[in-house]
Write a protein that holds these residues in place. Structure first.
Motif, PDB file in Angstrom:
ATOM      1  N   ASP A 182       0.868  -1.183   0.000  1.00 32.30           N
ATOM      2  CA  ASP A 182       0.000   0.000   0.000  1.00 32.30           C
ATOM      3  C   ASP A 182       0.901   1.229   0.000  1.00 32.30           C
ATOM      4  O   ASP A 182       1.181   1.827   1.034  1.00 32.30           O
ATOM      5  N   HIS A 185       0.697   4.632   1.787  1.00 32.38           N
ATOM      6  CA  HIS A 185       0.892   4.685   3.237  1.00 32.38           C
ATOM      7  C   HIS A 185       2.203   4.018   3.639  1.00 32.38           C
ATOM      8  O   HIS A 185       2.346   3.568   4.780  1.00 32.38           O
ATOM      9  N   ASN A 186       3.143   3.956   2.702  1.00 31.97           N
ATOM     10  CA  ASN A 186       4.431   3.322   2.975  1.00 31.97           C
ATOM     11  C   ASN A 186       5.546   4.191   2.415  1.00 31.97           C
ATOM     12  O   ASN A 186       5.824   4.177   1.207  1.00 31.97           O
ATOM     13  N   LYS A 187       6.200   4.935   3.276  1.00 27.60           N
ATOM     14  CA  LYS A 187       7.243   5.850   2.803  1.00 27.60           C
ATOM     15  C   LYS A 187       8.563   5.140   2.500  1.00 27.60           C
ATOM     16  O   LYS A 187       9.515   5.769   2.064  1.00 27.60           O
ATOM     17  N   HIS A 192       7.054   5.807  -3.361  1.00 30.55           N
ATOM     18  CA  HIS A 192       7.211   7.017  -2.545  1.00 30.55           C
ATOM     19  C   HIS A 192       8.528   7.722  -2.865  1.00 30.55           C
ATOM     20  O   HIS A 192       8.556   8.955  -3.022  1.00 30.55           O
ATOM     21  N   ARG A 263      -3.546  10.908   5.943  1.00 31.28           N
ATOM     22  CA  ARG A 263      -2.451  10.015   6.323  1.00 31.28           C
ATOM     23  C   ARG A 263      -1.618   9.574   5.119  1.00 31.28           C
ATOM     24  O   ARG A 263      -0.751   8.706   5.252  1.00 31.28           O
ATOM     25  N   ASN A 264      -1.885  10.154   3.981  1.00 30.86           N
ATOM     26  CA  ASN A 264      -1.140   9.805   2.765  1.00 30.86           C
ATOM     27  C   ASN A 264       0.317  10.250   2.910  1.00 30.86           C
ATOM     28  O   ASN A 264       0.603  11.412   3.210  1.00 30.86           O
ATOM     29  N   GLU A 265       1.254   9.322   2.713  1.00 28.96           N
ATOM     30  CA  GLU A 265       2.665   9.631   2.932  1.00 28.96           C
ATOM     31  C   GLU A 265       3.218  10.599   1.893  1.00 28.96           C
ATOM     32  O   GLU A 265       4.079  11.429   2.211  1.00 28.96           O
ATOM     33  N   ARG A 268       2.112  13.974   3.053  1.00 29.86           N
ATOM     34  CA  ARG A 268       2.893  14.440   4.198  1.00 29.86           C
ATOM     35  C   ARG A 268       4.261  14.953   3.748  1.00 29.86           C
ATOM     36  O   ARG A 268       4.730  16.001   4.200  1.00 29.86           O
TER      37      ARG A 268
END
Length: 307
Positions: A182, A185-187, A192, A263-265, A268
């Motif tokens: 995902d 949500h995974n930096k 990402h 909460r989207n990395e 952020r």
């Protein structure tokens, strides 16, 4: 409920080969012969369809290690330093397990480079499609292909309507790798790393998601900026979608059923970098219908294409 494990299906490479045969079979006349010495350019639509056709939560996935993340950042910088050549980018993406495909897009005629995960190992890291006709300006992101159904089709159509754009598509089902796939949500994911390297080099991000109609029946779309500041482009996109007949929830005005991407990395990271990030959620009613998707793409492209 978790689905039972079934017998192994065809590999991604087998699905891609079958799709190629099917497309060529339906697209050519029976008595038409290929021109001697002529090689057909690859079609990004076909290749991305092959990537997403076999997505399953049972597929392998792993995050890149520190060396691979550094290589990814180097690949983005090489691409942006000289977008007209592939001499430096091809070997860098190859180190990440992404095969290079170059040609002229049959839908636009514009030159492209597509870096596509081969599917031969656990580096199921998706695709990077680059329009090589101009200096890249916008990254169109599809973090949940197959799961958010038709977002990959929406992303490709938008890429084709927006010159100087890069299309970034994740390569694994969002529940693969115990949920590590995902990428929104995974930096630690390659998605990402690539997205943020593009953003830190000045490219705007537009990220495409989907929601079930029942989750927000009052709206057809949710436009937000996640944790990033609200920028004029987000307001223009919301207005453009409204003008196209969609009921739009603007996250900076109203609550939107927990679809705001807080909460989207990537959002952020964009907030920290003070870069542009637009998070778009589209209802199933609009994603399932080709004509409705075309309306959405036209509205988005009108706000993303330089005047």
């Amino acid at each position: 409920m978790r689905r039972p494990v079934t017998a192994p299906g065809p590999t991604r490479r087998e699905l891609l080969a079958a799709a190629t045969v099917a497309l060529l079979g339906t697209g050519a006349c029976a008595d038409e012969k290929p021109e001697p010495g002529k090689r057909e350019d690859p079609d990004p639509e076909l290749l991305i369809a092959g990537l997403t056709a076999g997505l399953s939560r049972e597929n392998p996935y792993r995050d890149p290690d520190s060396t691979e993340r550094a290589t990814a950042r180097q690949a983005v910088r090489a691409l942006l330093d000289d977008w007209s050549t592939t001499a430096d980018t091809d070997p860098l993406f190859a180190e990440l397990g992404l095969d290079a495909h170059h040609g002229a897009d049959p839908a636009t005629g514009r030159p492209f480079s597509l870096y596509l995960a081969s599917g031969s190992d656990d580096r199921t890291w998706g695709a990077v499609l680059v329009d090589r006709s101009a200096t890249p300006r916008t990254v169109i992101e599809v973090p949940h292909p197959g799961f958010d159904i038709n977002t990959e089709k929406l992303g490709l159509s938008l890429h084709r309507q927006v010159p100087a754009s890069v299309l970034l598509v994740a390569g694994a089902h969002r529940e693969a790798g115990n949920g590590d796939a995902d990428v929104a949500h995974n930096k630690r994911s390659l998605f990402h790393v690539l997205a943020i390297e593009f953003a830190e080099n000045g490219l705007d991000q537009v990220q495409l998601h989907g929601f079930a109609d029942r989750n927000l029946p009052s709206s057809d779309a949710v436009v937000s900026t996640g944790s990033a500041p609200v920028r004029p482009v987000a307001r223009r996109i919301a207005d453009g979608l409204s003008d196209a007949g969609l009921k739009v929830c603007r996250a900076w005005v109203n609550r939107c059923g927990q679809l705001e991407g807080k909460r989207n990395e990537q959002g952020r990271a964009a907030a920290e970098a003070k870069s542009v990030f637009v998070h778009l959620e589209l209802s199933w009613s609009f994603r399932r219908d080709a004509e409705a998707r075309d309306r959405v793409v036209a509205a988005l492209a009108g706000q993303l294409t330089p005047a």
